[in-house]
Design a protein around this motif. Sequence first.
Motif, PDB file in Angstrom:
ATOM      1  N   ASP A  62       0.727  -1.144   0.069  1.00  9.36           N
ATOM      2  CA  ASP A  62       0.090   0.011   0.142  1.00  9.36           C
ATOM      3  C   ASP A  62       1.002   1.227   0.010  1.00  9.36           C
ATOM      4  O   ASP A  62       0.433   2.055  -0.677  1.00  9.36           O
ATOM      5  CB  ASP A  62      -1.031   0.143   1.287  1.00  9.36           C
ATOM      6  N   LEU A  63       2.228   1.346   0.706  1.00  6.34           N
ATOM      7  CA  LEU A  63       2.925   2.343   0.668  1.00  6.34           C
ATOM      8  C   LEU A  63       4.383   1.889   0.924  1.00  6.34           C
ATOM      9  O   LEU A  63       4.603   0.884   1.514  1.00  6.34           O
ATOM     10  CB  LEU A  63       2.516   3.295   1.901  1.00  6.34           C
ATOM     11  N   ALA A  64       5.244   2.792   0.251  1.00  7.28           N
ATOM     12  CA  ALA A  64       6.716   2.396   0.508  1.00  7.28           C
ATOM     13  C   ALA A  64       7.349   3.465   0.619  1.00  7.28           C
ATOM     14  O   ALA A  64       7.067   4.755   0.164  1.00  7.28           O
ATOM     15  CB  ALA A  64       7.253   1.787  -0.785  1.00  7.28           C
ATOM     16  N   VAL A  65       8.508   3.692   1.610  1.00  6.23           N
ATOM     17  CA  VAL A  65       9.316   4.566   1.791  1.00  6.23           C
ATOM     18  C   VAL A  65      10.623   4.436   0.977  1.00  6.23           C
ATOM     19  O   VAL A  65      11.214   3.337   1.078  1.00  6.23           O
ATOM     20  CB  VAL A  65       9.799   4.472   3.295  1.00  6.23           C
ATOM     21  N   PRO A 104       7.042  14.118   0.734  1.00  6.66           N
ATOM     22  CA  PRO A 104       8.630  13.958   1.377  1.00  6.66           C
ATOM     23  C   PRO A 104       8.385  13.802   2.675  1.00  6.66           C
ATOM     24  O   PRO A 104       7.411  14.319   3.322  1.00  6.66           O
ATOM     25  CB  PRO A 104       8.948  15.511   1.017  1.00  6.66           C
ATOM     26  N   LEU A 105       9.155  13.182   3.285  1.00 11.47           N
ATOM     27  CA  LEU A 105       9.418  12.989   4.682  1.00 11.47           C
ATOM     28  C   LEU A 105      10.766  13.598   5.363  1.00 11.47           C
ATOM     29  O   LEU A 105      10.427  14.140   6.306  1.00 11.47           O
ATOM     30  CB  LEU A 105       9.635  11.350   5.085  1.00 11.47           C
ATOM     31  N   LEU A 106      11.574  13.662   4.702  1.00 10.37           N
ATOM     32  CA  LEU A 106      13.004  14.331   5.282  1.00 10.37           C
ATOM     33  C   LEU A 106      14.119  14.153   4.314  1.00 10.37           C
ATOM     34  O   LEU A 106      14.096  13.441   3.309  1.00 10.37           O
ATOM     35  CB  LEU A 106      13.513  13.560   6.589  1.00 10.37           C
ATOM     36  N   ASP A 107      14.947  15.191   4.365  1.00  9.01           N
ATOM     37  CA  ASP A 107      16.215  15.670   3.628  1.00  9.01           C
ATOM     38  C   ASP A 107      17.291  14.794   4.603  1.00  9.01           C
ATOM     39  O   ASP A 107      17.287  15.224   5.553  1.00  9.01           O
ATOM     40  CB  ASP A 107      16.687  16.732   3.188  1.00  9.01           C
ATOM     41  N   ASP A 108      18.005  13.686   4.204  1.00 11.83           N
ATOM     42  CA  ASP A 108      18.878  13.023   5.205  1.00 11.83           C
ATOM     43  C   ASP A 108      20.394  13.348   4.832  1.00 11.83           C
ATOM     44  O   ASP A 108      20.891  12.776   3.774  1.00 11.83           O
ATOM     45  CB  ASP A 108      18.553  11.608   4.842  1.00 11.83           C
ATOM     46  N   PRO A 109      20.908  14.179   5.473  1.00  9.87           N
ATOM     47  CA  PRO A 109      22.488  14.457   5.265  1.00  9.87           C
ATOM     48  C   PRO A 109      23.304  13.343   5.139  1.00  9.87           C
ATOM     49  O   PRO A 109      23.154  12.301   6.048  1.00  9.87           O
ATOM     50  CB  PRO A 109      22.837  15.440   6.255  1.00  9.87           C
ATOM     51  N   ALA A 110      24.224  13.216   4.462  1.00 10.85           N
ATOM     52  CA  ALA A 110      25.049  12.193   4.506  1.00 10.85           C
ATOM     53  C   ALA A 110      26.544  12.510   4.561  1.00 10.85           C
ATOM     54  O   ALA A 110      27.156  13.599   3.917  1.00 10.85           O
ATOM     55  CB  ALA A 110      25.283  11.409   3.209  1.00 10.85           C
ATOM     56  N   ASP A 111      27.384  12.051   5.426  1.00  9.43           N
ATOM     57  CA  ASP A 111      28.878  12.292   5.764  1.00  9.43           C
ATOM     58  C   ASP A 111      29.839  11.095   5.115  1.00  9.43           C
ATOM     59  O   ASP A 111      29.346  10.145   4.889  1.00  9.43           O
ATOM     60  CB  ASP A 111      29.206  12.435   7.346  1.00  9.43           C
ATOM     61  N   VAL A 112      31.159  11.470   5.103  1.00 16.11           N
ATOM     62  CA  VAL A 112      31.998  10.338   4.827  1.00 16.11           C
ATOM     63  C   VAL A 112      32.507   9.525   6.343  1.00 16.11           C
ATOM     64  O   VAL A 112      32.882  10.522   7.347  1.00 16.11           O
ATOM     65  CB  VAL A 112      33.062  10.845   4.129  1.00 16.11           C
ATOM     66  N   HIS A 136      16.827  12.417  -0.513  1.00 16.58           N
ATOM     67  CA  HIS A 136      15.476  12.666  -0.341  1.00 16.58           C
ATOM     68  C   HIS A 136      14.944  11.512  -0.072  1.00 16.58           C
ATOM     69  O   HIS A 136      14.713  10.638  -0.796  1.00 16.58           O
ATOM     70  CB  HIS A 136      15.074  13.406  -1.454  1.00 16.58           C
ATOM     71  N   VAL A 137      14.081  11.512   1.110  1.00 13.53           N
ATOM     72  CA  VAL A 137      13.392  10.345   1.681  1.00 13.53           C
ATOM     73  C   VAL A 137      11.863  10.786   1.402  1.00 13.53           C
ATOM     74  O   VAL A 137      11.487  11.853   2.066  1.00 13.53           O
ATOM     75  CB  VAL A 137      13.756  10.046   3.033  1.00 13.53           C
ATOM     76  N   TYR A 138      11.060   9.900   0.749  1.00 15.49           N
ATOM     77  CA  TYR A 138       9.693  10.051   0.688  1.00 15.49           C
ATOM     78  C   TYR A 138       8.820   8.871   0.700  1.00 15.49           C
ATOM     79  O   TYR A 138       9.424   7.678   0.755  1.00 15.49           O
ATOM     80  CB  TYR A 138       9.531  11.011  -0.671  1.00 15.49           C
ATOM     81  N   ALA A 139       7.573   9.036   0.893  1.00 16.25           N
ATOM     82  CA  ALA A 139       6.735   7.984   0.863  1.00 16.25           C
ATOM     83  C   ALA A 139       6.032   7.834  -0.443  1.00 16.25           C
ATOM     84  O   ALA A 139       5.729   9.281  -1.137  1.00 16.25           O
ATOM     85  CB  ALA A 139       5.728   7.908   2.048  1.00 16.25           C
ATOM     86  N   VAL A 140       5.633   6.668  -1.153  1.00 17.57           N
ATOM     87  CA  VAL A 140       4.857   6.651  -2.375  1.00 17.57           C
ATOM     88  C   VAL A 140       4.029   5.817  -2.088  1.00 17.57           C
ATOM     89  O   VAL A 140       3.890   4.839  -1.466  1.00 17.57           O
ATOM     90  CB  VAL A 140       5.714   6.355  -3.351  1.00 17.57           C
ATOM     91  N   TRP A 141       2.597   6.071  -2.742  1.00 18.87           N
ATOM     92  CA  TRP A 141       1.452   5.009  -2.704  1.00 18.87           C
ATOM     93  C   TRP A 141       0.822   5.209  -4.269  1.00 18.87           C
ATOM     94  O   TRP A 141       1.064   6.254  -4.969  1.00 18.87           O
ATOM     95  CB  TRP A 141       0.758   5.358  -1.567  1.00 18.87           C
TER      96      TRP A 141
END
Length: 300
Positions: free
Chosen positions: A143-146, A165-173, A270-275
């Motif tokens: 029904d829904l996927a992140v 949109p759910l959140l912007d997820d910063p990435a480091d090394v 960019h993390v988001y939900a889809v349906w």
Amino acid sequence: MLNLERLRTLDALARHGSVSGAAEALHVTTSAVSQQMGKLEREVDQQLLAKNGRGVRLTDAGRLLAEHAARILSQVELARSDLEAHRGQVVGELAVAAFPTAARGLFPTALAALRAQHPALRVRSSELEPENGVAGVVRGDLDLAVVLDWYNKPMPLPDGLVKAPLLDDPADVALPVAHRLAGRDEVDLGEFADDEWITWGEGEFCHEWLMFTLRSRGIEPLIGHRAAETHTQLNLVAAGLGVCIAPLLGRHPVPEGVLMVPLKQRARRHVYAVWRADADRRPSIRAAVQALRGAAAVIS
């Protein structure tokens, strides 16, 4: 009278192009798919499948009925959505999936909130890579996927899906504490031309992003190790076996012996939900998105 489950089987065959693919998508045996198609052919009194080498293909009649089946199934989902919206209650079942770090970072908080606020809703969750999550929603298995994409590499979505949109997820090394750059306030990807990388599995979306990004900087990556789980990657870094990209979501607690250093490029996911659009009015989906956003707000 056309049987809805048989139309669902035909739709799966049209989408996946094989009996085995349809069986896997529907979580049934190949024999069950063949039996359903045989019954459907008798119902419509026309041949819907023809042999094609060692497999099968849809006949003209099969393709015609498959087009109608897709529309019928969409209308059924829309009717279900409208009835749930009319009732206004968050009840029933909801099948959700997320890529591993989102499942780790968002699901415990979000699903616990859903259970507390909507006890009549039964949620089933699983871990799936973004492409598989999208495919599951398109097929109707979920029904829904992140899912996710990266700041410089978007993931295309098929028509007929809605996203939030759910959140912007910063990435480091992530670096071993003894790494030559470990004392820096920030680093440039170009400084890792001679380092071994710890990355995701071959073909996974995040791995393809890393290869694309490094090569766009003129770096041919040296791949030392692969691991699906962020914490496995970080433990390999702690052992001095390479460096990795470590998004914030799902990475805590960071093992001893690992330092996080920001990138000058400010890499973000960019993390988001889809349906499915035809399920847009379902209160259960809206409640799930609200719970996921609540969990994301705690992280960001």
